[in-house]
Design an enzyme around this catalytic site. Sequence first.
Site, mmCIF file in Angstrom:
data_model
loop_
_atom_site.group_PDB
_atom_site.id
_atom_site.type_symbol
_atom_site.label_atom_id
_atom_site.label_comp_id
_atom_site.label_asym_id
_atom_site.label_seq_id
_atom_site.Cartn_x
_atom_site.Cartn_y
_atom_site.Cartn_z
ATOM 1 C CD GLU A 146 -1.464 7.634 1.545
ATOM 2 O OE1 GLU A 146 -0.664 6.900 2.166
ATOM 3 O OE2 GLU A 146 -1.326 7.941 0.350
ATOM 4 C CG ASP B 104 -5.291 4.744 3.642
ATOM 5 O OD1 ASP B 104 -5.141 3.865 4.509
ATOM 6 O OD2 ASP B 104 -4.988 4.575 2.442
#
Length: 382
Positions: free
Chosen positions: A171, A200
């Site tokens: 992420e 992400d």
Amino acid sequence: MTRVGLSPLAWLDTVEQQRRLAGLRRSLRTRPAVATELDLASNDYLGLSQHPAVIEGGVAALRTWGAGSTGSRLVTGNTELHEEFETALAEFVGAQAALVFSSGYTANIGAGVALSGPGSLVVSDALSHASLVDACRLSRARVVVAAHCDLDAVESALADRDEERALVITESVFSTDGALAPLRQLHEVCRRHQAILLVDEAHGLGVRGAGGRGLVHEAGLAGAPDVVITTTMSKSLGSQGGVVLGQAAVRDHLIDAARTMIFDTGLAPAPVGAALAALGVLAAEPWRAGAVIERARQLAEMCDVPETPESAVVSVILGDPESAVAAAAACLDAGVRVGCFRPPTVPAGTSRLRLTARASLTDDEMDTAREVLSAVLGAHPR
């Protein structure tokens, strides 16, 4: 052995009791159309879900294209509106191309699985979102879970591999505590070992980078041929849906190989129209990104959180799940809705209140937040 009188669902009672005793029983919380409490729990970071232009964008798409997409994107579910949004978002974040999925979850699974597969290696951060974890599980690749933001662990996994292809997953902004991934250094590791970096940006888009273009853009990696971005339209863009961004060749490959796009009904036009309008608002009002982080820093100060927030998320660790649940309930009783994260979402012993800042929070609302949070946290010491 024949089992008489035993329901095949009887085991659910045992599991439910175990969860209840551990303080991990969950329930749905119904939100009214007009909220009476101050919202410090949603992911509507820019305050755009109720913005008139965003609502009108969704309504206009509904009137033009109808309520549903009517089929998968490969059959009847692809509209000019989908492609207009893809082009606009790719241009905004500096990517070559984009592909819309029905949710951020399906975007992560589609990209993670399609870019790996048998005979490849996937290296995933230990705190990656559940959708990325599921992508790893479904990939049929060899998976190495690297310690959180541990560059040496990623380097070691890539250096020791026998597989020809490798994918590193992270992420950009970690959803539970709002911490930033070291993207520039991580990309250097990936490039040394010819690995793809999948980032992400669900909690980075709209918050980090120039005008909210995301942490990938901020790190100078926009348009890099070995970087693939996933994101969601349900947070800063105030709508619904997911997107994968990268090289045009990546988009073409996903259309052929991403099962969560091929076999899923296309995202309905209304959320696409709303997200396109939200992107227009963000482009015209770049101040919103900085306002989110400023409000987050104010919330952290109210809660005596020592770390200065670098995103919209403020994590107030209370320890055991019962304390976190009780504190969240006390906040709600006092008129402030906050998130409550418990295992397995977070590690044992780190149950917490998860506060989220919003660009549209007023000074009066911040005064209310200060009063309530100070009282509740004073009664629930850490």
